[in-house]
Design a protein around this motif. Structure first.
Motif, mmCIF file in Angstrom:
data_model
loop_
_atom_site.group_PDB
_atom_site.id
_atom_site.type_symbol
_atom_site.label_atom_id
_atom_site.label_comp_id
_atom_site.label_asym_id
_atom_site.label_seq_id
_atom_site.Cartn_x
_atom_site.Cartn_y
_atom_site.Cartn_z
ATOM 1 N N ARG A 72 30.417 33.006 50.679
ATOM 2 C CA ARG A 72 31.417 33.850 50.028
ATOM 3 C C ARG A 72 30.726 34.757 49.019
ATOM 4 N N ASP A 73 31.100 36.024 49.040
ATOM 5 C CA ASP A 73 30.548 36.971 48.063
ATOM 6 C C ASP A 73 31.634 37.982 47.744
ATOM 7 N N ASN A 74 32.487 37.619 46.792
ATOM 8 C CA ASN A 74 33.621 38.478 46.464
ATOM 9 C C ASN A 74 33.182 39.839 45.928
ATOM 10 N N ALA A 75 32.092 39.840 45.165
ATOM 11 C CA ALA A 75 31.601 41.106 44.623
ATOM 12 C C ALA A 75 31.188 42.053 45.745
ATOM 13 N N ALA A 76 30.517 41.506 46.764
ATOM 14 C CA ALA A 76 30.102 42.329 47.898
ATOM 15 C C ALA A 76 31.318 42.824 48.676
ATOM 16 N N GLN A 216 41.937 32.621 49.107
ATOM 17 C CA GLN A 216 41.961 33.624 48.050
ATOM 18 C C GLN A 216 41.096 34.826 48.422
ATOM 19 N N GLU A 217 39.944 34.565 49.042
ATOM 20 C CA GLU A 217 39.068 35.656 49.454
ATOM 21 C C GLU A 217 39.760 36.544 50.492
ATOM 22 N N ASN A 236 40.914 52.640 41.544
ATOM 23 C CA ASN A 236 42.074 51.761 41.406
ATOM 24 C C ASN A 236 41.934 50.515 42.285
ATOM 25 N N ILE A 237 41.389 50.721 43.471
ATOM 26 C CA ILE A 237 41.172 49.589 44.377
ATOM 27 C C ILE A 237 40.192 48.604 43.757
ATOM 28 N N GLU A 238 39.097 49.124 43.216
ATOM 29 C CA GLU A 238 38.107 48.251 42.586
ATOM 30 C C GLU A 238 38.715 47.477 41.423
ATOM 31 N N SER A 239 39.512 48.163 40.620
ATOM 32 C CA SER A 239 40.145 47.513 39.474
ATOM 33 C C SER A 239 41.108 46.422 39.919
ATOM 34 N N ARG A 240 41.884 46.710 40.966
ATOM 35 C CA ARG A 240 42.865 45.732 41.446
ATOM 36 C C ARG A 240 42.169 44.492 42.020
ATOM 37 N N GLY A 243 40.549 41.635 39.859
ATOM 38 C CA GLY A 243 41.378 40.574 39.322
ATOM 39 C C GLY A 243 41.268 39.269 40.072
ATOM 40 N N PHE A 244 40.813 39.316 41.348
ATOM 41 C CA PHE A 244 40.666 38.111 42.140
ATOM 42 C C PHE A 244 39.438 37.291 41.742
ATOM 43 N N VAL A 245 38.491 37.895 41.057
ATOM 44 C CA VAL A 245 37.248 37.189 40.754
ATOM 45 C C VAL A 245 37.092 36.887 39.272
#
Length: 246
Positions: A72-76, A216-217, A236-240, A243-245
């Motif tokens: 898992r790599d949410n940032a990527a 969640q991912e 806006n997409i990046e900001s939204r 919130g998941f991470v």
């Protein structure tokens, strides 16, 4: 590789073996074919009786996640979504078509294909959420198989101990066999309680946590794909999604 799981497994085995040696029982006291048959095979039998075959097979398949959880790599993922949003704004949604075959995750590949095909955002959300719910439920049911085993094992350990004591009672006329017989009887209790609390129940909790994280991912992926389909600003997409991470 999950180092904490490796350390936990090592310490669990060490605690049993070391405790047996320090208590003076020795390693030989922990081996009992009868206890193994009653507790371990009995626990598997009870689980098979309770569980549909497809769920049991899934449980066996995800057991490796305890030691080697899915990557898992949410940032990527967020970075990828922002890049796709920029491509879509410059070239249109069809500009994302070359990205579809590059995705190893079937869920993400399917979602991106829907975006490229121009489906309505709400339709994309509904179909992906249905698939996400189904996969999450299958994996959660599979994780609960180990939870069920952890409930059955201690009870079967008691059954094994009782059966052992029955055998001891039949040899009351020979006091030389009593000590060994009683010790062997309680080995089944060790098998039951030990397997439940040092392996099965911790495995179930670990797997349920992994299933939650994967869900969640994928929820984050759904939100990102919907935002791209709606043509939202990449920032806006990046900001939204950030919130998941948090």
């Amino acid at each position: 590789m999950d180092r904490l799981s490796i350390i936990g497994i090592t310490l669990a085995i060490g605690s049993l073996l070391g405790g047996s040696i320090l208590k003076g029982a020795g390693l030989a006291a922990l081996w009992s074919p009868a206890a193994f048959v009653i507790v371990i095979l009995g626990t598997v039998a009870a689980s098979l009786l309770q569980t549909p075959m497809v769920t049991f097979k899934r449980a066996m398949a995800i057991a490796r996640w305890v030691v080697r959880p899915p990557t898992r790599d949410n940032a990527a993922t967020i970075t990828r979504m922002v890049e796709w949003s920029n491509i879509a704004r410059r070239q249109g949604l069809l500009g994302l078509e070359p990205e579809i075959e590059k995705q190893d995750d079937p869920f993400l590949r399917k979602g991106l294909q829907m975006v490229v095909d121009g489906l309505e955002p709400e339709s994309i959300r509904q179909m992906l959420e249905i698939e996400l719910y189904g996969q999450s439920k299958r994996d959660l049911d599979a994780a609960k198989v180990y939870e069920g085993m952890g409930i059955y094992a201690p009870t079967l350990g008691i059954i094994g101990a009782v059966l052992g004591l029955i055998a001891v009672m039949k040899n009351l006329a020979d006091p030389s066999k009593l000590g060994h017989g009683i010790a062997a009887a309680f080995t089944a209790t060790i098998y039951g309680i030990g397997s439940a609390n040092l392996a099965l129940l911790p495995m179930a909790s670990k797997l349920k946590g992994i299933v939650h994280d994967r869900t969640q991912e994928r929820e984050m992926m759904v939100e990102g794909l919907i935002a791209i389909a709606q043509g939202e600003n990449p920032r806006n997409i990046e900001s939204r999604l950030s919130g998941f991470v948090l």
